[in-house]
Design a protein around this motif. Sequence first.
Motif, PDB file in Angstrom:
ATOM      1  N   LYS A 118      -0.880  -0.237  -9.396  1.00 15.12           N
ATOM      2  CA  LYS A 118      -0.859   0.953 -10.248  1.00 15.12           C
ATOM      3  C   LYS A 118      -1.250   2.185  -9.450  1.00 15.12           C
ATOM      4  O   LYS A 118      -0.718   3.278  -9.671  1.00 15.12           O
ATOM      5  CB  LYS A 118      -1.812   0.754 -11.432  1.00 15.12           C
ATOM      6  CG  LYS A 118      -1.765   1.887 -12.448  1.00 15.12           C
ATOM      7  CD  LYS A 118      -2.652   1.591 -13.645  1.00 15.12           C
ATOM      8  CE  LYS A 118      -2.572   2.728 -14.662  1.00 15.12           C
ATOM      9  NZ  LYS A 118      -3.437   2.462 -15.838  1.00 15.12           N
ATOM     10  N   GLN A 119      -2.165   2.025  -8.521  1.00 16.66           N
ATOM     11  CA  GLN A 119      -2.621   3.117  -7.665  1.00 16.66           C
ATOM     12  C   GLN A 119      -2.643   2.639  -6.229  1.00 16.66           C
ATOM     13  O   GLN A 119      -3.353   1.684  -5.894  1.00 16.66           O
ATOM     14  CB  GLN A 119      -4.026   3.570  -8.084  1.00 16.66           C
ATOM     15  CG  GLN A 119      -4.632   4.633  -7.197  1.00 16.66           C
ATOM     16  CD  GLN A 119      -4.106   6.012  -7.511  1.00 16.66           C
ATOM     17  OE1 GLN A 119      -4.346   6.551  -8.580  1.00 16.66           O
ATOM     18  NE2 GLN A 119      -3.360   6.591  -6.587  1.00 16.66           N
ATOM     19  N   ALA A 120      -1.834   3.255  -5.373  1.00 14.60           N
ATOM     20  CA  ALA A 120      -1.838   2.913  -3.955  1.00 14.60           C
ATOM     21  C   ALA A 120      -2.819   3.832  -3.226  1.00 14.60           C
ATOM     22  O   ALA A 120      -3.059   4.966  -3.655  1.00 14.60           O
ATOM     23  CB  ALA A 120      -0.441   3.062  -3.373  1.00 14.60           C
ATOM     24  N   CYS A 126      -2.900   7.925   8.156  1.00 10.86           N
ATOM     25  CA  CYS A 126      -1.581   7.372   7.843  1.00 10.86           C
ATOM     26  C   CYS A 126      -0.655   8.448   7.282  1.00 10.86           C
ATOM     27  O   CYS A 126       0.512   8.547   7.684  1.00 10.86           O
ATOM     28  CB  CYS A 126      -1.719   6.242   6.831  1.00 10.86           C
ATOM     29  SG  CYS A 126      -2.095   4.636   7.544  1.00 10.86           S
ATOM     30  N   LEU A 127      -1.169   9.221   6.348  1.00 10.72           N
ATOM     31  CA  LEU A 127      -0.325  10.219   5.707  1.00 10.72           C
ATOM     32  C   LEU A 127       0.156  11.259   6.704  1.00 10.72           C
ATOM     33  O   LEU A 127       1.331  11.632   6.719  1.00 10.72           O
ATOM     34  CB  LEU A 127      -1.083  10.884   4.557  1.00 10.72           C
ATOM     35  CG  LEU A 127      -0.312  11.962   3.795  1.00 10.72           C
ATOM     36  CD1 LEU A 127       1.013  11.417   3.262  1.00 10.72           C
ATOM     37  CD2 LEU A 127      -1.143  12.528   2.658  1.00 10.72           C
ATOM     38  N   ARG A 128      -0.730  11.728   7.542  1.00 10.33           N
ATOM     39  CA  ARG A 128      -0.321  12.749   8.517  1.00 10.33           C
ATOM     40  C   ARG A 128       0.678  12.186   9.522  1.00 10.33           C
ATOM     41  O   ARG A 128       1.563  12.900   9.995  1.00 10.33           O
ATOM     42  CB  ARG A 128      -1.550  13.332   9.212  1.00 10.33           C
ATOM     43  CG  ARG A 128      -2.415  14.165   8.262  1.00 10.33           C
ATOM     44  CD  ARG A 128      -3.440  15.009   8.989  1.00 10.33           C
ATOM     45  NE  ARG A 128      -4.254  15.772   8.059  1.00 10.33           N
ATOM     46  CZ  ARG A 128      -3.891  16.938   7.506  1.00 10.33           C
ATOM     47  NH1 ARG A 128      -2.706  17.458   7.812  1.00 10.33           N
ATOM     48  NH2 ARG A 128      -4.694  17.566   6.685  1.00 10.33           N
ATOM     49  N   ALA A 129       0.559  10.905   9.831  1.00 15.50           N
ATOM     50  CA  ALA A 129       1.555  10.274  10.704  1.00 15.50           C
ATOM     51  C   ALA A 129       2.912  10.195  10.015  1.00 15.50           C
ATOM     52  O   ALA A 129       3.955  10.478  10.626  1.00 15.50           O
ATOM     53  CB  ALA A 129       1.081   8.883  11.124  1.00 15.50           C
ATOM     54  N   LEU A 130       2.919   9.841   8.726  1.00 13.37           N
ATOM     55  CA  LEU A 130       4.176   9.793   7.976  1.00 13.37           C
ATOM     56  C   LEU A 130       4.839  11.164   7.910  1.00 13.37           C
ATOM     57  O   LEU A 130       6.065  11.273   7.919  1.00 13.37           O
ATOM     58  CB  LEU A 130       3.921   9.281   6.559  1.00 13.37           C
ATOM     59  CG  LEU A 130       3.941   7.775   6.317  1.00 13.37           C
ATOM     60  CD1 LEU A 130       3.737   7.486   4.843  1.00 13.37           C
ATOM     61  CD2 LEU A 130       5.250   7.168   6.800  1.00 13.37           C
ATOM     62  N   HIS A 145      -3.274   7.783  -3.723  1.00 12.31           N
ATOM     63  CA  HIS A 145      -4.535   8.510  -3.554  1.00 12.31           C
ATOM     64  C   HIS A 145      -4.910   8.444  -2.083  1.00 12.31           C
ATOM     65  O   HIS A 145      -4.940   7.361  -1.492  1.00 12.31           O
ATOM     66  CB  HIS A 145      -5.634   7.899  -4.408  1.00 12.31           C
ATOM     67  CG  HIS A 145      -6.924   8.661  -4.363  1.00 12.31           C
ATOM     68  ND1 HIS A 145      -7.248   9.631  -5.268  1.00 12.31           N
ATOM     69  CD2 HIS A 145      -7.971   8.596  -3.495  1.00 12.31           C
ATOM     70  CE1 HIS A 145      -8.438  10.136  -4.986  1.00 12.31           C
ATOM     71  NE2 HIS A 145      -8.892   9.520  -3.902  1.00 12.31           N
ATOM     72  N   VAL A 146      -5.190   9.607  -1.483  1.00  7.67           N
ATOM     73  CA  VAL A 146      -5.639   9.636  -0.097  1.00  7.67           C
ATOM     74  C   VAL A 146      -7.141   9.371  -0.082  1.00  7.67           C
ATOM     75  O   VAL A 146      -7.910  10.041  -0.785  1.00  7.67           O
ATOM     76  CB  VAL A 146      -5.323  10.997   0.557  1.00  7.67           C
ATOM     77  CG1 VAL A 146      -5.788  11.006   2.012  1.00  7.67           C
ATOM     78  CG2 VAL A 146      -3.825  11.281   0.487  1.00  7.67           C
ATOM     79  N   LEU A 147      -7.548   8.389   0.702  1.00 11.57           N
ATOM     80  CA  LEU A 147      -8.949   7.976   0.725  1.00 11.57           C
ATOM     81  C   LEU A 147      -9.872   9.143   1.058  1.00 11.57           C
ATOM     82  O   LEU A 147      -9.594   9.934   1.979  1.00 11.57           O
ATOM     83  CB  LEU A 147      -9.135   6.862   1.759  1.00 11.57           C
ATOM     84  CG  LEU A 147      -8.433   5.536   1.436  1.00 11.57           C
ATOM     85  CD1 LEU A 147      -8.479   4.609   2.647  1.00 11.57           C
ATOM     86  CD2 LEU A 147      -9.076   4.869   0.224  1.00 11.57           C
ATOM     87  N   ASP A 148     -10.943   9.267   0.268  1.00 10.51           N
ATOM     88  CA  ASP A 148     -11.986  10.279   0.482  1.00 10.51           C
ATOM     89  C   ASP A 148     -11.474  11.700   0.316  1.00 10.51           C
ATOM     90  O   ASP A 148     -12.050  12.641   0.869  1.00 10.51           O
ATOM     91  CB  ASP A 148     -12.621  10.124   1.883  1.00 10.51           C
ATOM     92  CG  ASP A 148     -13.220   8.743   2.086  1.00 10.51           C
ATOM     93  OD1 ASP A 148     -13.861   8.233   1.153  1.00 10.51           O
ATOM     94  OD2 ASP A 148     -13.033   8.187   3.184  1.00 10.51           O
ATOM     95  N   ARG A 149     -10.402  11.859  -0.446  1.00 17.89           N
ATOM     96  CA  ARG A 149      -9.873  13.197  -0.715  1.00 17.89           C
ATOM     97  C   ARG A 149      -9.705  13.394  -2.216  1.00 17.89           C
ATOM     98  O   ARG A 149      -9.761  12.444  -3.003  1.00 17.89           O
ATOM     99  CB  ARG A 149      -8.513  13.394  -0.012  1.00 17.89           C
ATOM    100  CG  ARG A 149      -8.530  13.331   1.504  1.00 17.89           C
ATOM    101  CD  ARG A 149      -9.257  14.518   2.114  1.00 17.89           C
ATOM    102  NE  ARG A 149      -8.631  15.783   1.794  1.00 17.89           N
ATOM    103  CZ  ARG A 149      -7.890  16.513   2.656  1.00 17.89           C
ATOM    104  NH1 ARG A 149      -7.698  16.078   3.887  1.00 17.89           N
ATOM    105  NH2 ARG A 149      -7.377  17.663   2.299  1.00 17.89           N
ATOM    106  N   ASP A 150      -9.464  14.643  -2.612  1.00 20.17           N
ATOM    107  CA  ASP A 150      -9.201  14.979  -4.006  1.00 20.17           C
ATOM    108  C   ASP A 150      -7.954  14.234  -4.482  1.00 20.17           C
ATOM    109  O   ASP A 150      -7.025  14.015  -3.691  1.00 20.17           O
ATOM    110  CB  ASP A 150      -8.997  16.495  -4.118  1.00 20.17           C
ATOM    111  CG  ASP A 150      -8.742  16.950  -5.534  1.00 20.17           C
ATOM    112  OD1 ASP A 150      -9.709  17.156  -6.264  1.00 20.17           O
ATOM    113  OD2 ASP A 150      -7.548  17.086  -5.909  1.00 20.17           O
TER     114      ASP A 150
END
Length: 205
Positions: A118-120, A126-130, A145-150
């Motif tokens: 339901k929530q990845a 990882c996101l910045r690499a993508l 949801h990006v870990l440790d972020r809003d």
Amino acid sequence: MLEKKTIIDLTKILDGTLEIYHDENYRDPELVIKPWCSVHEQGFRVSQVTLGTQTGTHIDAPAHFVEGGATLEQLPIEHLLGRYFWIDLDALRVEAILGDVLAAYRNEPILFLASQQKQAYMSEVCLRALCQVPAKLWALAGSVHVLDRDPLDFHRLIAEQGIYLVEDLDPEAAKQVQPGGDLIALPLRLTGVSGAPCRVVVVQD
């Protein structure tokens, strides 16, 4: 030849069952569909539709999260259809795995991000690499949801990179999507806006 392909419609139905985005302090415009005139009255039938630019299955332009960002019409139509590169978000918890995934990338114009959860969750690394992948259109099945972020920072970070995002796909239909195929996402042809509802279809190999 389409008769030898599997066609998957990923678009949510626009009706009274559609969930409208909201949080504690905000709510998107409601979806309202009501009669405007009838065949009996006018000789033809018309309905009035009121909705927001992010209602149902839709595309976000960078302007949705970035002040002065690119608006919907700035993405050429050729970027809205083509081969997709399928990424299993559930396997991207470790940065080393991302390198293996991207080694298989063959310059597909669209990224299809899929999760069975339901929530990845994804690290910012990882996101910045993508975001370095030269695909201007991403399609997201589920939410990230990006870990440790809003909670909205996934959207903000990709918008800052000029990436357009197709989201709010039909979850059951999205489960059928596998690697290998083409995606077509055609939004309403609006200008100067931060997004639009769109019809999204996958043609599966």
